[in-house]
Design an enzyme around this catalytic site. Structure first.
Site, short mmCIF file in Angstrom:
data_model
loop_
_atom_site.label_atom_id
_atom_site.label_comp_id
_atom_site.label_asym_id
_atom_site.label_seq_id
_atom_site.Cartn_x
_atom_site.Cartn_y
_atom_site.Cartn_z
N ASP A 176 -43.19 42.66 -38.96
CA ASP A 176 -42.59 40.70 -39.35
C ASP A 176 -43.41 40.08 -38.00
O ASP A 176 -42.69 39.98 -36.45
CB ASP A 176 -40.87 40.70 -38.76
CG ASP A 176 -39.98 39.37 -39.82
OD1 ASP A 176 -41.09 38.48 -38.65
OD2 ASP A 176 -39.44 39.46 -39.49
N LYS A 201 -39.24 28.92 -39.81
CA LYS A 201 -38.91 29.20 -38.20
C LYS A 201 -40.50 28.48 -38.12
O LYS A 201 -40.89 27.39 -38.76
CB LYS A 201 -39.25 30.46 -37.46
CG LYS A 201 -37.97 31.44 -38.09
CD LYS A 201 -36.88 30.72 -38.05
CE LYS A 201 -35.38 31.28 -38.20
NZ LYS A 201 -35.59 33.01 -39.32
#
Ligand SMILES: Cc1ncc(COP(=O)(O)O)c(C=O)c1O
Length: 385
Positions: A176, A201
């Protein structure tokens, strides 16, 4: 003549640029359509937005694959969706997953609650104890998962070493890479097999979309796509269009996040009401040497421990005018959150302290505002703390 490889900033805007024809729109239109006219008779791939083959979905998938240096990529409905589908593509009931202990709280719940119900067992490794990666490996271990840089201590993991371990075992390493974005770190270049992003994000960057993405080998992404179809995780075309717009400025946004992150961290370290600053670009950070070697920038995420502890936090937060108290990260606007009430709310105060996150710990997502204005806002908070 061999085609010159474009720089990441160019790829983020154009992807594999082809000459445009007269009258073609410069900005891609939104295909806000659930379905498309189909040929008569059988067809291999029905065009249907839930299948992830809407033009807006395909454009950003190709763009991310180029940025990550992957054979293929796919966007899905959220970062959690991306993590879930990536793992479901490689794990089956009876399999074991080895995960770093330092991961997002939602991901931990997915592993310990949902995957357990599916018969997938997860063991957690403290990455500071490198030997544990080997001692916790089992004959039925089928994947390794890590996050880097981590939330909220900004620890940087040695992906190259983990990739070698995964290769030895013949299992995939999933990373990730949300905090880094492909501009600061590209896990596949360091031997990882799969990259996962919360597209909510930095990839989108404007706090107005929930999305996730997965990049890796062609066959793996195809499997994720099959899972996405039946688990109903497709991204809406409008969200995909917004992400394409966000991606166009990813390079300049990240450059600015990197600059501001370093300037504000250095300044925070000098402040008497700050006990400790966690930023991989500071020489005081545990992983400074590794971070300097593998990251192309240190990002805009900063962990801050207030000297006044948990009681100083509310006074600090109330005094801020610019930096908004909200979860999430990676947007143009600066945000602040308290891990004890968000990502680490499931832990007791003692467990949090043992994890290096004492009360009084704040996570800053520094946005694109002027760094001096941000420091003035933080000074206001610190004066009140
Ligand atoms: C590192 C990381 N991965 C995944 C997620 C989940 O992303 P989303 O909120 O888009 O589902 C988050 C969310 O905060 C995150 O910080």
């Amino acid at each position: 003549m061999a085609r010159r490889r474009a720089a990441l900033s160019t790829l983020a805007i154009h992807g594999d640029a082809e000459a445009k024809s007269v009258g073609e729109p410069v900005a891609a239109p939104i295909c806000q359509s659930s379905t498309f006219v189909a040929p008569f008779g059988p067809s291999d791939d029905v065009l249907y937005t839930r299948h992830g083959n809407n033009p807006n979905q395909l454009r950003i998938a190709e763009r991310l694959a180029r940025l990550e240096g992957a054979e293929a990529a796919i966007f899905v409905a959220s970062g959690m969706g991306a993590t879930a589908l990536a793992h479901l593509a490689v794990l089956r009931p009876g399999d074991h997953l080895l995960s770093a202990d330092w991961i997002y709280g939602g991901t931990r719940r997915l592993f310990t609650e949902e995957f357990r119900h599916l018969g997938i067992d997860t063991s957690f490794v403290n990455p500071d104890k490198r030997r544990e990666w080997r001692t916790k490996l089992r004959r039925d271990t089928r994947a390794i998962f890590v996050e880097s840089p981590t939330n909220p201590l900004m620890r940087v993991l040695d992906v190259e070493w983990l990739a070698l371990l995964a290769k030895e075992e013949g299992i995939p390493l999933l990373v990730d890479s949300t905090f880094a974005s492909p501009m600061n770190f590209r896990p596949l270049e360091h031997g990882a097999d799969v990259v996962i992003h919360s597209g909510t994000k930095y990839l989108n960057g404007h706090s107005d979309v929930i999305a996730g993405a997965v990049a890796g080998g062609e066959a793996f992404v195809l499997e994720v796509r099959e899972k996405m179809k039946v688990w109903g995780q497709a991204l809406d075309p409008h969200a995909a269009w917004l992400i394409e717009r966000g991606l166009k400025t990813l390079a300049v946004r990240i450059a600015r996040h990197n600059e501001t992150g370093l300037a504000v961290s250095r300044w925070l370290e000098e402040q008497p009401k700050v006990r400790r600053v966690h930023y991989p670009g500071l020489a005081s950070h545990t992983d400074y040497e590794l971070a300097t070697r593998v990251l192309e920038g240190f990002g805009g995420m900063v962990g801050v421990e207030l000297a006044g502890g948990g009681r100083a936090v509310e006074r600090f937060l109330r005094a801020l005018r610019l930096i908004t108290h909200a979860p999430s990260l990676g947007g143009v606007e600066s945000l602040v959150s308290e891990p004890r009430y968000t990502s680490h709310s499931g832990l007791t105060p003692d467990e949090r302290a043992a994890a290096g996150i004492p009360d009084g710990f704040l996570r800053l997502s520094l946005g694109l505002e002027d760094a001096d204005d941000l420091m003035a806002d933080l000074a206001r908070g610190l004066a009140a703390a």
